[in-house]
Motif scaffolding. Sequence first.
Motif, PDB file in Angstrom:
ATOM      1  N   UNK A   1     -30.127  43.144 -13.600  1.00 14.77           N
ATOM      2  CA  UNK A   1     -29.749  42.141 -12.634  1.00 14.77           C
ATOM      3  C   UNK A   1     -29.125  40.918 -13.319  1.00 14.77           C
ATOM      4  N   UNK A   2     -29.644  40.566 -14.499  1.00 19.09           N
ATOM      5  CA  UNK A   2     -29.100  39.390 -15.177  1.00 19.09           C
ATOM      6  C   UNK A   2     -27.619  39.568 -15.517  1.00 19.09           C
ATOM      7  N   UNK A   3     -27.224  40.795 -15.845  1.00 17.91           N
ATOM      8  CA  UNK A   3     -25.811  41.056 -16.141  1.00 17.91           C
ATOM      9  C   UNK A   3     -24.945  40.801 -14.908  1.00 17.91           C
ATOM     10  N   UNK A   4     -25.421  41.221 -13.733  1.00 13.39           N
ATOM     11  CA  UNK A   4     -24.670  40.981 -12.491  1.00 13.39           C
ATOM     12  C   UNK A   4     -24.611  39.484 -12.192  1.00 13.39           C
ATOM     13  N   UNK A   5     -25.682  38.775 -12.505  1.00 10.26           N
ATOM     14  CA  UNK A   5     -25.706  37.324 -12.299  1.00 10.26           C
ATOM     15  C   UNK A   5     -24.681  36.646 -13.202  1.00 10.26           C
ATOM     16  N   UNK A   6     -24.634  37.043 -14.464  1.00 10.90           N
ATOM     17  CA  UNK A   6     -23.650  36.473 -15.388  1.00 10.90           C
ATOM     18  C   UNK A   6     -22.242  36.787 -14.889  1.00 10.90           C
ATOM     19  N   UNK A   7     -22.013  38.020 -14.430  1.00  8.90           N
ATOM     20  CA  UNK A   7     -20.690  38.392 -13.929  1.00  8.90           C
ATOM     21  C   UNK A   7     -20.263  37.493 -12.773  1.00  8.90           C
ATOM     22  N   UNK A   8     -21.183  37.209 -11.846  1.00  6.18           N
ATOM     23  CA  UNK A   8     -20.826  36.373 -10.702  1.00  6.18           C
ATOM     24  C   UNK A   8     -20.651  34.917 -11.130  1.00  6.18           C
ATOM     25  N   UNK A   9     -21.415  34.448 -12.115  1.00  5.82           N
ATOM     26  CA  UNK A   9     -21.233  33.083 -12.605  1.00  5.82           C
ATOM     27  C   UNK A   9     -19.867  32.914 -13.262  1.00  5.82           C
ATOM     28  N   UNK A  10     -19.341  33.981 -13.811  1.00  6.93           N
ATOM     29  CA  UNK A  10     -18.015  33.917 -14.431  1.00  6.93           C
ATOM     30  C   UNK A  10     -16.890  33.838 -13.405  1.00  6.93           C
ATOM     31  N   UNK A  11     -17.238  33.873 -12.107  1.00  5.08           N
ATOM     32  CA  UNK A  11     -16.216  33.696 -11.066  1.00  5.08           C
ATOM     33  C   UNK A  11     -16.203  32.263 -10.524  1.00  5.08           C
ATOM     34  N   UNK A  12     -17.064  31.400 -11.075  1.00  3.80           N
ATOM     35  CA  UNK A  12     -17.140  30.006 -10.626  1.00  3.80           C
ATOM     36  C   UNK A  12     -16.360  29.130 -11.611  1.00  3.80           C
ATOM     37  N   UNK A  13     -15.461  28.325 -11.059  1.00  3.93           N
ATOM     38  CA  UNK A  13     -14.613  27.460 -11.882  1.00  3.93           C
ATOM     39  C   UNK A  13     -14.720  26.018 -11.431  1.00  3.93           C
ATOM     40  N   UNK A  14     -14.642  25.119 -12.390  1.00  3.93           N
ATOM     41  CA  UNK A  14     -14.418  23.710 -12.085  1.00  3.93           C
ATOM     42  C   UNK A  14     -12.936  23.637 -11.710  1.00  3.93           C
ATOM     43  N   UNK A  15     -12.587  23.064 -10.561  1.00  5.23           N
ATOM     44  CA  UNK A  15     -11.172  23.035 -10.147  1.00  5.23           C
ATOM     45  C   UNK A  15     -10.244  22.362 -11.158  1.00  5.23           C
ATOM     46  N   UNK A  16     -10.800  21.545 -12.049  1.00  6.42           N
ATOM     47  CA  UNK A  16      -9.966  20.824 -13.014  1.00  6.42           C
ATOM     48  C   UNK A  16      -9.824  21.547 -14.348  1.00  6.42           C
ATOM     49  N   UNK A  17     -10.591  22.626 -14.548  1.00  3.32           N
ATOM     50  CA  UNK A  17     -10.592  23.314 -15.838  1.00  3.32           C
ATOM     51  C   UNK A  17     -10.354  24.805 -15.612  1.00  3.32           C
ATOM     52  N   UNK A  18      -9.371  25.409 -16.291  1.00  4.51           N
ATOM     53  CA  UNK A  18      -9.046  26.824 -16.043  1.00  4.51           C
ATOM     54  C   UNK A  18      -9.946  27.828 -16.766  1.00  4.51           C
ATOM     55  N   UNK A  19     -11.232  27.487 -16.947  1.00  2.00           N
ATOM     56  CA  UNK A  19     -12.191  28.373 -17.606  1.00  2.00           C
ATOM     57  C   UNK A  19     -13.457  28.364 -16.745  1.00  2.00           C
ATOM     58  N   UNK A  20     -14.103  29.526 -16.623  1.00  2.00           N
ATOM     59  CA  UNK A  20     -15.302  29.604 -15.783  1.00  2.00           C
ATOM     60  C   UNK A  20     -16.464  28.823 -16.392  1.00  2.00           C
ATOM     61  N   UNK A  21     -17.422  28.465 -15.517  1.00  2.00           N
ATOM     62  CA  UNK A  21     -18.535  27.605 -15.950  1.00  2.00           C
ATOM     63  C   UNK A  21     -19.442  28.281 -16.970  1.00  2.00           C
ATOM     64  N   UNK A  22     -19.528  29.611 -16.934  1.00  2.00           N
ATOM     65  CA  UNK A  22     -20.388  30.319 -17.893  1.00  2.00           C
ATOM     66  C   UNK A  22     -19.796  30.206 -19.299  1.00  2.00           C
TER      67      UNK A  22
END
Length: 98
Positions: A1-22
Amino acid sequence: MEERIVDVLKTVYDPEIPVNIYDLGMIYKIDVQEDYTVEVDMTFTAPNCPAADFILEDVRTKLESVEGVKSANVNLVFEPAWDQSMMSEEARVELGFD
């Protein structure tokens, strides 16, 4: 489950930075409880981030969309303070730090 959580966190971005929050190193802790509640500690690159509310809600919503997750608590922390050394190698390259 933690792997799926990391995968979904990698889809979250700060609108000002072109890199995901993870990959930016903004996720400090992921803890999956026995009852499938997820506790996440995260920070921002700056305490006065104008997109803070949007990002926190995006994280919580996406975590709760992961199959098997009952609920998600996202805790905003500022200790330790974020710095560039917390970024992944990919993030450093993408942002031109390496």
